[in-house]
Motif scaffolding. Structure first.
Motif, short mmCIF file in Angstrom:
data_model
loop_
_atom_site.label_atom_id
_atom_site.label_comp_id
_atom_site.label_asym_id
_atom_site.label_seq_id
_atom_site.Cartn_x
_atom_site.Cartn_y
_atom_site.Cartn_z
N LEU A 274 0.83 -1.20 0.00
CA LEU A 274 0.00 0.00 0.00
C LEU A 274 0.87 1.25 0.00
O LEU A 274 1.92 1.30 0.65
N PRO A 275 0.46 2.32 -0.69
CA PRO A 275 1.21 3.57 -0.68
C PRO A 275 1.24 4.17 0.73
O PRO A 275 0.23 4.16 1.44
N ALA A 276 2.38 4.71 1.11
CA ALA A 276 2.54 5.27 2.46
C ALA A 276 1.57 6.42 2.69
O ALA A 276 0.99 6.55 3.78
N SER A 277 1.36 7.27 1.68
CA SER A 277 0.47 8.42 1.84
C SER A 277 -0.97 7.98 2.07
O SER A 277 -1.70 8.57 2.89
N LEU A 278 -1.40 6.93 1.37
CA LEU A 278 -2.75 6.40 1.55
C LEU A 278 -2.93 5.85 2.95
O LEU A 278 -3.93 6.12 3.63
N THR A 279 -1.95 5.09 3.42
CA THR A 279 -2.03 4.48 4.75
C THR A 279 -2.09 5.55 5.82
O THR A 279 -2.92 5.48 6.74
N ARG A 280 -1.22 6.54 5.70
CA ARG A 280 -1.19 7.59 6.72
C ARG A 280 -2.51 8.35 6.77
O ARG A 280 -3.06 8.60 7.85
N SER A 281 -3.04 8.73 5.63
CA SER A 281 -4.28 9.50 5.61
C SER A 281 -5.45 8.66 6.13
O SER A 281 -6.33 9.18 6.83
N ALA A 282 -5.46 7.37 5.83
CA ALA A 282 -6.53 6.51 6.30
C ALA A 282 -6.45 6.31 7.82
O ALA A 282 -7.47 6.35 8.52
N LEU A 283 -5.26 6.11 8.33
CA LEU A 283 -5.09 5.99 9.78
C LEU A 283 -5.48 7.28 10.48
O LEU A 283 -6.10 7.27 11.55
N ALA A 284 -5.13 8.42 9.86
CA ALA A 284 -5.44 9.72 10.46
C ALA A 284 -6.94 9.99 10.48
O ALA A 284 -7.42 10.78 11.29
N ALA A 285 -7.68 9.35 9.60
CA ALA A 285 -9.13 9.51 9.56
C ALA A 285 -9.86 8.51 10.45
O ALA A 285 -11.08 8.54 10.55
N SER A 286 -9.09 7.64 11.09
CA SER A 286 -9.64 6.59 11.94
C SER A 286 -9.60 7.02 13.41
O SER A 286 -9.09 8.10 13.73
N PRO A 287 -10.10 6.19 14.34
CA PRO A 287 -9.97 6.51 15.77
C PRO A 287 -8.52 6.62 16.24
O PRO A 287 -8.29 7.10 17.35
N MET A 288 -7.56 6.22 15.42
CA MET A 288 -6.14 6.31 15.79
C MET A 288 -5.56 7.69 15.54
O MET A 288 -4.37 7.91 15.77
N GLU A 289 -6.37 8.62 15.08
CA GLU A 289 -5.85 9.93 14.62
C GLU A 289 -4.89 10.61 15.59
O GLU A 289 -3.80 11.05 15.17
N PRO A 290 -5.19 10.76 16.88
CA PRO A 290 -4.24 11.44 17.77
C PRO A 290 -2.89 10.72 17.86
O PRO A 290 -1.84 11.37 17.94
N LEU A 291 -2.92 9.40 17.82
CA LEU A 291 -1.67 8.64 17.91
C LEU A 291 -0.88 8.73 16.61
O LEU A 291 0.36 8.72 16.62
N VAL A 292 -1.59 8.82 15.48
CA VAL A 292 -0.90 9.05 14.21
C VAL A 292 -0.19 10.40 14.25
O VAL A 292 0.97 10.52 13.84
N GLY A 293 -0.87 11.40 14.81
CA GLY A 293 -0.24 12.71 14.95
C GLY A 293 1.03 12.64 15.78
O GLY A 293 2.05 13.23 15.43
#
Length: 270
Positions: free
Chosen positions: A198-217
Motif C-alpha cells: 500500500l502507498p505510504a500516503s494512503l495508509t497515513r491519511s486513512a489511519l489519520a481519519a480513523s480513531p487512531m488519529e491522535p496517535l498518528v499525529g
C-alpha cells in the motif's frame, strides 16, 4: 486562590533537573516573574538559564535551602532518590516539594516518606513533551493538595487533581503506557501496509481519519522529544505491576531498539 495571591506567597522556587523538560519549565517560571534557583548534575546546563536571570546552585541542598517551592524533574527512580538524599535534609518547614518526574507510585511514596515535618509533597508528573513545556500547555497529574501552588502550576499547564499522593504517578503510568503502545502500534501498522504494497500516503491519511488519529499525529510529530530510552523506562514501571502482556511486548520492542535510544518516540516508524 488566584495567581497573583499565590505568586506573592511563593517568593522563590528551586528547580532541580534541567533536561529536555526541566529547562523549558524553568523558563516558564522565569518569564512569570518567579525568583528561580536551578541545579543540574551537569552544571553547564544551567548556564543559559543563569543568563536569563536564574541563580545556579552547586548542590541540591544549596538549591532548596531558601526555597518556598521545590520542583524536581528527574529521569528515573534512581535519580529521584539520589537527589532526595542530597536535598531533603536542607528542606525547611513550610516548603512544598512538587515532583514532576515519572517514577511510579512506589517511588513517589518512598520520596514522601522521607519528608521532614512541615514539608508538603505533591506528585505531579506531566503529559506533554518539550513543545508543550515551552508553551505552558502540559497536562499536570497531581496527587496531593495543590491549593497553595495553583498559580505556579498554572504557568506550566492545566492540572488534573487525582487524589492522594501517589495517584498522579499512577495515572501517569496509565496514560503514558497507552500513548507509547499506541505509537508503537501505528509504527507496526505502517510497516504492515508497506509489506502489503500500500502507498505510504494512503495508509497515513486513512489511519489519520480513523480513531487512531491522535496517535498518528504523535507518531509523526516533529517538535516533541521523548527519547525511546525514557519511553522504555516508563513502560517498565508499568509492567512491574504484572499481568500486562501487550505492554511487555512493547517494552521488548523499545529495549530492542538501542539504536534509537536518544531519538524521539516517533522514530519507531524508521
Amino acid at each position: 486562590m488566584n495567581t497573583e495571591t499565590t505568586k506573592t506567597n511563593v517568593q522563590r522556587v528551586a528547580l532541580l533537573g534541567l533536561g529536555n523538560m526541566g529547562a523549558p519549565m524553568a523558563r516558564r517560571l522565569l518569564a512569570a516573574g518567579y525568583g528561580l534557583t536551578v541545579w543540574n548534575r551537569t552544571a553547564s546546563k544551567a548556564e543559559a538559564l543563569v543568563a536569563e536571570g536564574a541563580v545556579a546552585a552547586a548542590t541540591p541542598a544549596e538549591a532548596v535551602r531558601e526555597a518556598d517551592v521545590v520542583i524536581t524533574m528527574l529521569a528515573d527512580p534512581a535519580a529521584a532518590l539520589a537527589v532526595a538524599d542530597a536535598m531533603v535534609p536542607a528542606l525547611r518547614a513550610g516548603t512544598t516539594w512538587i515532583d514532576t518526574s515519572t517514577v511510579g507510585p512506589d517511588t513517589v511514596r518512598e520520596l514522601a516518606s522521607r519528608l521532614p515535618d512541615g514539608v508538603a509533597f505533591i506528585d505531579a508528573p506531566v503529559m506533554g513533551s518539550v513543545d508543550r513545556a515551552a508553551t505552558g500547555e502540559l497536562l499536570i497529574l497531581a496527587g496531593g493538595e495543590t491549593a497553595s501552588v495553583d498559580g505556579l502550576l498554572a504557568e506550566l499547564g492545566s492540572v488534573t487533581r487525582c487524589g492522594e499522593v501517589g495517584t498522579g504517578a499512577a495515572l501517569k503510568l496509565v496514560l503514558i503506557s497507552a500513548v507509547i503502545g499506541g505509537v508503537a502500534l501505528v509504527a507496526e501498522s505502517l510497516r504492515l501496509a508497506t509489506a502489503l504494497g500500500l502507498p505510504a500516503s494512503l495508509t497515513r491519511s486513512a489511519l489519520a481519519a480513523s480513531p487512531m488519529e491522535p496517535l498518528v499525529g504523535r507518531a509523526f510529530a516533529t517538535e516533541a522529544h521523548f527519547p525511546v530510552e525514557l519511553a522504555a523506562k516508563d513502560v517498565a514501571l508499568a509492567t512491574g505491576v504484572g499481568g500486562l502482556p501487550v505492554l511487555e511486548a512493547v517494552r521488548e520492542v523499545l529495549v530492542g531498539r538501542g539504536d534509537l535510544a536518544g531519538a524521539d518516540l516517533s522514530s519507531l516508524r524508521d
